[in-house]
Design a protein around this motif. Structure first.
Motif, PDB file in Angstrom:
ATOM      1  N   VAL A 158     -16.263 -80.321  18.482  1.00 42.42           N
ATOM      2  CA  VAL A 158     -15.508 -81.566  18.396  1.00 42.42           C
ATOM      3  C   VAL A 158     -15.180 -81.771  16.923  1.00 42.42           C
ATOM      4  O   VAL A 158     -16.074 -81.700  16.076  1.00 42.42           O
ATOM      5  N   ASN A 159     -13.905 -81.967  16.624  1.00 40.66           N
ATOM      6  CA  ASN A 159     -13.434 -82.103  15.237  1.00 40.66           C
ATOM      7  C   ASN A 159     -13.871 -80.927  14.371  1.00 40.66           C
ATOM      8  O   ASN A 159     -14.215 -81.087  13.207  1.00 40.66           O
ATOM      9  N   GLY A 160     -13.903 -79.726  14.956  1.00 40.99           N
ATOM     10  CA  GLY A 160     -14.219 -78.513  14.220  1.00 40.99           C
ATOM     11  C   GLY A 160     -15.702 -78.257  14.017  1.00 40.99           C
ATOM     12  O   GLY A 160     -16.084 -77.240  13.452  1.00 40.99           O
ATOM     13  N   THR A 161     -16.555 -79.159  14.496  1.00 43.88           N
ATOM     14  CA  THR A 161     -17.995 -79.023  14.323  1.00 43.88           C
ATOM     15  C   THR A 161     -18.657 -78.707  15.647  1.00 43.88           C
ATOM     16  O   THR A 161     -18.379 -79.380  16.658  1.00 43.88           O
ATOM     17  N   ALA A 162     -19.553 -77.724  15.651  1.00 48.88           N
ATOM     18  CA  ALA A 162     -20.285 -77.373  16.862  1.00 48.88           C
ATOM     19  C   ALA A 162     -21.140 -78.559  17.290  1.00 48.88           C
ATOM     20  O   ALA A 162     -21.915 -79.098  16.503  1.00 48.88           O
ATOM     21  N   VAL A 163     -20.954 -78.982  18.530  1.00 47.93           N
ATOM     22  CA  VAL A 163     -21.713 -80.121  19.058  1.00 47.93           C
ATOM     23  C   VAL A 163     -23.040 -79.638  19.599  1.00 47.93           C
ATOM     24  O   VAL A 163     -24.086 -80.173  19.282  1.00 47.93           O
ATOM     25  N   THR A 164     -22.972 -78.622  20.414  1.00 48.52           N
ATOM     26  CA  THR A 164     -24.173 -78.065  21.008  1.00 48.52           C
ATOM     27  C   THR A 164     -23.791 -76.727  21.608  1.00 48.52           C
ATOM     28  O   THR A 164     -22.620 -76.466  21.860  1.00 48.52           O
ATOM     29  N   SER A 165     -24.756 -75.882  21.831  1.00 43.53           N
ATOM     30  CA  SER A 165     -24.432 -74.657  22.538  1.00 43.53           C
ATOM     31  C   SER A 165     -24.438 -74.966  24.023  1.00 43.53           C
ATOM     32  O   SER A 165     -25.256 -75.747  24.498  1.00 43.53           O
ATOM     33  N   ILE A 166     -23.518 -74.381  24.730  1.00 43.57           N
ATOM     34  CA  ILE A 166     -23.418 -74.622  26.174  1.00 43.57           C
ATOM     35  C   ILE A 166     -23.754 -73.368  26.940  1.00 43.57           C
ATOM     36  O   ILE A 166     -23.748 -72.292  26.398  1.00 43.57           O
TER      37      ILE A 166
END
Length: 166
Positions: A158-166
């Protein structure tokens, strides 16, 4: 006094593997990004909670007004990954007037799940809907990456930043 901005998108162009489908796609339903949550409860807790676990499967739908050889040839190969791009202009209306339109670009990649041959009625356009399993989604607003999901590469940004690994 605070100014209110009203945004509107009223038209778009759809491309398949870089080729425009101008006048061919009547509707393009992009994937709904739905989050998976799981319940958690343990001894000593006064209740239970839900926590993020990943994403539900992603699907898209395209509605066509006729049979198009190039599209059907791609769809007829089971599991063949195709790239779709939707490009639109978002209009912004302010109390001071209309602002410059901003580009909205959405990239999706996936495989067609069906190859419909259409429903024919006298003197009416045919109704043809194709569904796709989606593996990749990238939303860009005004040239900036807002959300990127790549299921097979385990990427969710989100916005170029990793939120979490899925």
């Amino acid at each position: 006094m605070e100014s209110v901005a009203i945004n509107r998108i009223t038209n778009a162009k759809v491309y398949i593997d870089g080729n425009i489908l101008l006048g061919q796609v009547e509707e393009f339903d992009l994937p709904d990004v739905k989050f998976k949550f799981s319940d958690y409860k343990a001894l000593g807790m006064t209740g239970s909670a839900e926590f993020f676990e990943g994403l539900e499967k992603l699907e898209a739908r395209l509605k066509f007004n006729a049979l198009y050889k190039d599209v059907w040839a791609k769809a007829a190969e089971p599991g063949k990954v195709v790239n779709l791009m939707m490009h639109a202009q978002q209009q912004e209306f302010l109390s001071s007037g209309r602002a410059e339109p901003k580009p909205v670009v959405i990239h999706v990649s996936g495989a067609f799940k069906n190859v419909p041959l259409g429903k024919f009625k006298q003197q009416e356009p045919i109704d043809v809907e194709m569904n796709m399993a989606i593996y990749y989604v990238h939303l860009l607003l005004d040239g900036q990456s807002v959300m990127e999901i790549d299921i097979l590469s385990n990427i969710y940004k989100v916005n170029g930043t990793a939120v979490t690994s899925i």
